[in-house]
Design a protein around this motif. Structure first.
Motif, PDB file in Angstrom:
ATOM      1  N   GLY A  60      42.203 -22.074  10.692  1.00 24.83           N
ATOM      2  CA  GLY A  60      41.100 -21.128  10.705  1.00 24.83           C
ATOM      3  C   GLY A  60      39.763 -21.833  10.599  1.00 24.83           C
ATOM      4  O   GLY A  60      39.608 -22.795   9.845  1.00 24.83           O
ATOM      5  N   SER A  61      38.818 -21.361  11.377  1.00 24.26           N
ATOM      6  CA  SER A  61      37.437 -21.830  11.271  1.00 24.26           C
ATOM      7  C   SER A  61      36.578 -20.628  11.601  1.00 24.26           C
ATOM      8  O   SER A  61      36.216 -20.399  12.754  1.00 24.26           O
ATOM      9  CB  SER A  61      37.172 -22.979  12.248  1.00 24.26           C
ATOM     10  N   TRP A  62      36.280 -19.848  10.575  1.00 24.73           N
ATOM     11  CA  TRP A  62      35.696 -18.532  10.783  1.00 24.73           C
ATOM     12  C   TRP A  62      34.181 -18.587  10.946  1.00 24.73           C
ATOM     13  O   TRP A  62      33.440 -17.834  10.323  1.00 24.73           O
ATOM     14  CB  TRP A  62      36.101 -17.589   9.655  1.00 24.73           C
ATOM     15  N   CYS A  63      33.739 -19.505  11.764  1.00 24.72           N
ATOM     16  CA  CYS A  63      32.357 -19.533  12.265  1.00 24.72           C
ATOM     17  C   CYS A  63      31.316 -19.341  11.166  1.00 24.72           C
ATOM     18  O   CYS A  63      30.424 -18.512  11.276  1.00 24.72           O
ATOM     19  CB  CYS A  63      32.200 -18.477  13.343  1.00 24.72           C
ATOM     20  N   GLY A  64      31.461 -20.100  10.084  1.00 29.15           N
ATOM     21  CA  GLY A  64      30.442 -20.072   9.052  1.00 29.15           C
ATOM     22  C   GLY A  64      30.826 -19.367   7.771  1.00 29.15           C
ATOM     23  O   GLY A  64      30.116 -19.481   6.779  1.00 29.15           O
ATOM     24  N   LYS A  65      31.951 -18.630   7.770  1.00 28.91           N
ATOM     25  CA  LYS A  65      32.402 -18.036   6.509  1.00 28.91           C
ATOM     26  C   LYS A  65      33.749 -18.641   6.129  1.00 28.91           C
ATOM     27  O   LYS A  65      34.470 -19.166   6.975  1.00 28.91           O
ATOM     28  CB  LYS A  65      32.493 -16.515   6.603  1.00 28.91           C
ATOM     29  N   LYS A  66      34.079 -18.578   4.862  1.00 31.72           N
ATOM     30  CA  LYS A  66      35.267 -19.255   4.344  1.00 31.72           C
ATOM     31  C   LYS A  66      36.544 -18.634   4.898  1.00 31.72           C
ATOM     32  O   LYS A  66      36.717 -17.417   4.890  1.00 31.72           O
ATOM     33  CB  LYS A  66      35.278 -19.210   2.815  1.00 31.72           C
ATOM     34  N   PHE A  67      37.433 -19.482   5.361  1.00 28.09           N
ATOM     35  CA  PHE A  67      38.744 -19.057   5.834  1.00 28.09           C
ATOM     36  C   PHE A  67      39.593 -18.628   4.652  1.00 28.09           C
ATOM     37  O   PHE A  67      39.638 -19.294   3.620  1.00 28.09           O
ATOM     38  CB  PHE A  67      39.408 -20.225   6.569  1.00 28.09           C
ATOM     39  N   ARG A  68      40.283 -17.495   4.791  1.00 33.02           N
ATOM     40  CA  ARG A  68      41.111 -16.960   3.715  1.00 33.02           C
ATOM     41  C   ARG A  68      42.568 -16.938   4.157  1.00 33.02           C
ATOM     42  O   ARG A  68      43.051 -15.946   4.720  1.00 33.02           O
ATOM     43  CB  ARG A  68      40.638 -15.547   3.345  1.00 33.02           C
ATOM     44  N   PRO A  69      43.300 -18.021   3.926  1.00 30.23           N
ATOM     45  CA  PRO A  69      44.688 -18.091   4.403  1.00 30.23           C
ATOM     46  C   PRO A  69      45.581 -17.006   3.825  1.00 30.23           C
ATOM     47  O   PRO A  69      46.513 -16.545   4.489  1.00 30.23           O
ATOM     48  CB  PRO A  69      45.137 -19.488   3.963  1.00 30.23           C
ATOM     49  N   GLU A  70      45.302 -16.581   2.592  1.00 27.36           N
ATOM     50  CA  GLU A  70      46.145 -15.546   1.988  1.00 27.36           C
ATOM     51  C   GLU A  70      46.028 -14.219   2.729  1.00 27.36           C
ATOM     52  O   GLU A  70      46.989 -13.444   2.817  1.00 27.36           O
ATOM     53  CB  GLU A  70      45.802 -15.376   0.499  1.00 27.36           C
ATOM     54  N   ARG A  71      44.856 -13.947   3.292  1.00 27.02           N
ATOM     55  CA  ARG A  71      44.680 -12.722   4.078  1.00 27.02           C
ATOM     56  C   ARG A  71      45.444 -12.799   5.394  1.00 27.02           C
ATOM     57  O   ARG A  71      46.010 -11.813   5.858  1.00 27.02           O
ATOM     58  CB  ARG A  71      43.192 -12.478   4.347  1.00 27.02           C
ATOM     59  N   VAL A  72      45.437 -13.980   6.001  1.00 28.84           N
ATOM     60  CA  VAL A  72      46.179 -14.161   7.249  1.00 28.84           C
ATOM     61  C   VAL A  72      47.674 -14.012   6.985  1.00 28.84           C
ATOM     62  O   VAL A  72      48.376 -13.313   7.709  1.00 28.84           O
ATOM     63  CB  VAL A  72      45.868 -15.542   7.862  1.00 28.84           C
ATOM     64  N   ALA A  73      48.156 -14.650   5.929  1.00 26.78           N
ATOM     65  CA  ALA A  73      49.580 -14.598   5.606  1.00 26.78           C
ATOM     66  C   ALA A  73      50.048 -13.184   5.297  1.00 26.78           C
ATOM     67  O   ALA A  73      51.216 -12.851   5.521  1.00 26.78           O
ATOM     68  CB  ALA A  73      49.874 -15.518   4.426  1.00 26.78           C
ATOM     69  N   ALA A  74      49.134 -12.347   4.806  1.00 30.66           N
ATOM     70  CA  ALA A  74      49.492 -10.977   4.415  1.00 30.66           C
ATOM     71  C   ALA A  74      49.410  -9.987   5.570  1.00 30.66           C
ATOM     72  O   ALA A  74      49.698  -8.795   5.375  1.00 30.66           O
ATOM     73  CB  ALA A  74      48.581 -10.518   3.273  1.00 30.66           C
ATOM     74  N   ARG A  75      49.041 -10.431   6.749  1.00 28.74           N
ATOM     75  CA  ARG A  75      48.948  -9.502   7.877  1.00 28.74           C
ATOM     76  C   ARG A  75      50.313  -8.900   8.190  1.00 28.74           C
ATOM     77  O   ARG A  75      51.343  -9.586   8.151  1.00 28.74           O
ATOM     78  CB  ARG A  75      48.396 -10.226   9.118  1.00 28.74           C
ATOM     79  N   THR A  76      50.306  -7.640   8.530  1.00 25.73           N
ATOM     80  CA  THR A  76      51.537  -6.923   8.825  1.00 25.73           C
ATOM     81  C   THR A  76      52.285  -7.600   9.970  1.00 25.73           C
ATOM     82  O   THR A  76      51.722  -7.858  11.035  1.00 25.73           O
ATOM     83  CB  THR A  76      51.233  -5.469   9.204  1.00 25.73           C
ATOM     84  N   GLY A  77      53.563  -7.906   9.726  1.00 31.07           N
ATOM     85  CA  GLY A  77      54.412  -8.489  10.759  1.00 31.07           C
ATOM     86  C   GLY A  77      54.293  -9.992  10.911  1.00 31.07           C
ATOM     87  O   GLY A  77      54.916 -10.579  11.795  1.00 31.07           O
ATOM     88  N   TRP A  78      53.522 -10.627  10.022  1.00 32.09           N
ATOM     89  CA  TRP A  78      53.328 -12.080  10.147  1.00 32.09           C
ATOM     90  C   TRP A  78      54.193 -12.886   9.171  1.00 32.09           C
ATOM     91  O   TRP A  78      54.136 -14.107   9.168  1.00 32.09           O
ATOM     92  CB  TRP A  78      51.850 -12.432   9.908  1.00 32.09           C
ATOM     93  N   HIS A  79      55.000 -12.247   8.343  1.00 28.40           N
ATOM     94  CA  HIS A  79      55.701 -12.962   7.281  1.00 28.40           C
ATOM     95  C   HIS A  79      56.734 -13.954   7.807  1.00 28.40           C
ATOM     96  O   HIS A  79      57.074 -14.930   7.126  1.00 28.40           O
ATOM     97  CB  HIS A  79      56.368 -11.975   6.306  1.00 28.40           C
ATOM     98  N   ASP A  80      57.257 -13.722   9.032  1.00 23.12           N
ATOM     99  CA  ASP A  80      58.263 -14.621   9.584  1.00 23.12           C
ATOM    100  C   ASP A  80      57.680 -15.694  10.493  1.00 23.12           C
ATOM    101  O   ASP A  80      58.438 -16.495  11.067  1.00 23.12           O
ATOM    102  CB  ASP A  80      59.316 -13.822  10.372  1.00 23.12           C
TER     103      ASP A  80
END
Length: 274
Positions: free
Chosen positions: A210-230
């Motif tokens: 992640g490189s969110w164009c000037g704001k801090k990347f939040r890996p925990e939010r990405v990991a918690a996305r629906t359907g992304w656990h696998d």
């Protein structure tokens, strides 16, 4: 550097305003920082530029009156997104150069262009040659790996935007494979928006960067996305940030530090597969 010992005035623009960071970094690397009279407020490379130069612009807009007062003989910007700012400056009577590099080759071309403006062609070619040799060496090392990690690079989260072309190319040099290669050639961010939030998960990336164009990347939010656990990257905890100043500025930083960080992540993943 241009020879001024004879008393002949240095060629090229003498008072440059840099609307984006990569031009500032490049001019410092060339030893031409004395020409810079104003910089972007987002500049962090080199860090000392923030103490040495007035900050006169954001990305989409700038302090027009202050820029004019600096009496620049050239203003250098980047991308179609600065078109409105460039228009204001042109209407204020300034000379404006806006480049629109999107690929690694175009970045090198832009570095040559700017170096030529300040009479530093030889210095530029020396730096570029060394950089390209490093790219060759990294790619050759990665070619020996038994498997390349699949990489999902996220430039923004809401909406999800995948890697711009130079980042996609750097992923390949670093030893990875961009999971959205068909979007990388789209120069506009809006054309790299991922409509289906499950599509990155379906492509099963081994690494998520992640490189969110000037704001801090939040890996925990990405990991918690629906359907992304696998997703392999989520399952294995392979979610990483590369700061936007190191990868999303189309100049020296991306070609050096950004690539080095991508390669480190890919090499570590590859070693774990052995």
């Amino acid at each position: 550097m241009p020879d001024t010992s004879s008393g002949v005035a240095t060629l090229g623009p003498q008072r440059i305003v840099c609307l984006t960071e990569e031009t500032t970094e490049w001019l410092y690397l060339l030893g031409q920082e004395a020409r810079i009279v104003g910089i972007s407020g987002y500049t962090v490379r080199p860090r000392r530029a923030r103490q040495e130069k007035p900050r006169v612009s954001a990305f989409l807009d700038g302090k027009i009156d202050r820029i004019v007062a600096l009496e620049p003989d050239l203003v250098i910007g980047f991308s179609d997104m600065q078109a409105a700012l460039a228009d204001k400056l042109i209407r204020a009577g300034l000379n404006v150069l806006v480049t629109n590099q999107r690929s690694v080759a175009q970045i090198f071309g832009t570095l040559r262009l700017v170096a030529g403006l300040v009479g530093c062609n030889a210095e530029a070619e020396s730096w570029i040659s060394a950089c390209q040799q490093r790219h060759h060496d990294i790619a050759a090392e990665a070619a020996r790996w038994p498997r390349r990690p699949r990489v999902y690079f996220e430039e923004w989260d809401e909406p999800m935007i995948s890697a711009i072309q130079w980042v996609s190319e750097l992923i390949g040099i670093a030893g990875g494979a961009d999971v959205f290669p068909e979007l990388a050639g789209q120069s506009m961010g809006r054309d790299r928006v991922i409509i289906d939030a499950l599509e990155p998960a379906r492509r099963a990336p081994d690494l998520i960067v992640g490189s969110w164009c000037g704001k801090k990347f939040r890996p925990e939010r990405v990991a918690a996305r629906t359907g992304w656990h696998d997703v392999p990257a989520v399952r294995d905890g392979e979610l990483h940030e590369i700061k936007s100043c190191d990868i999303l500025q189309p100049g020296p930083a991306a070609l050096t530090d950004g690539l080095a960080e991508l390669h480190r992540l890919c090499a570590r993943w590859s070693a774990r597969q052995a």
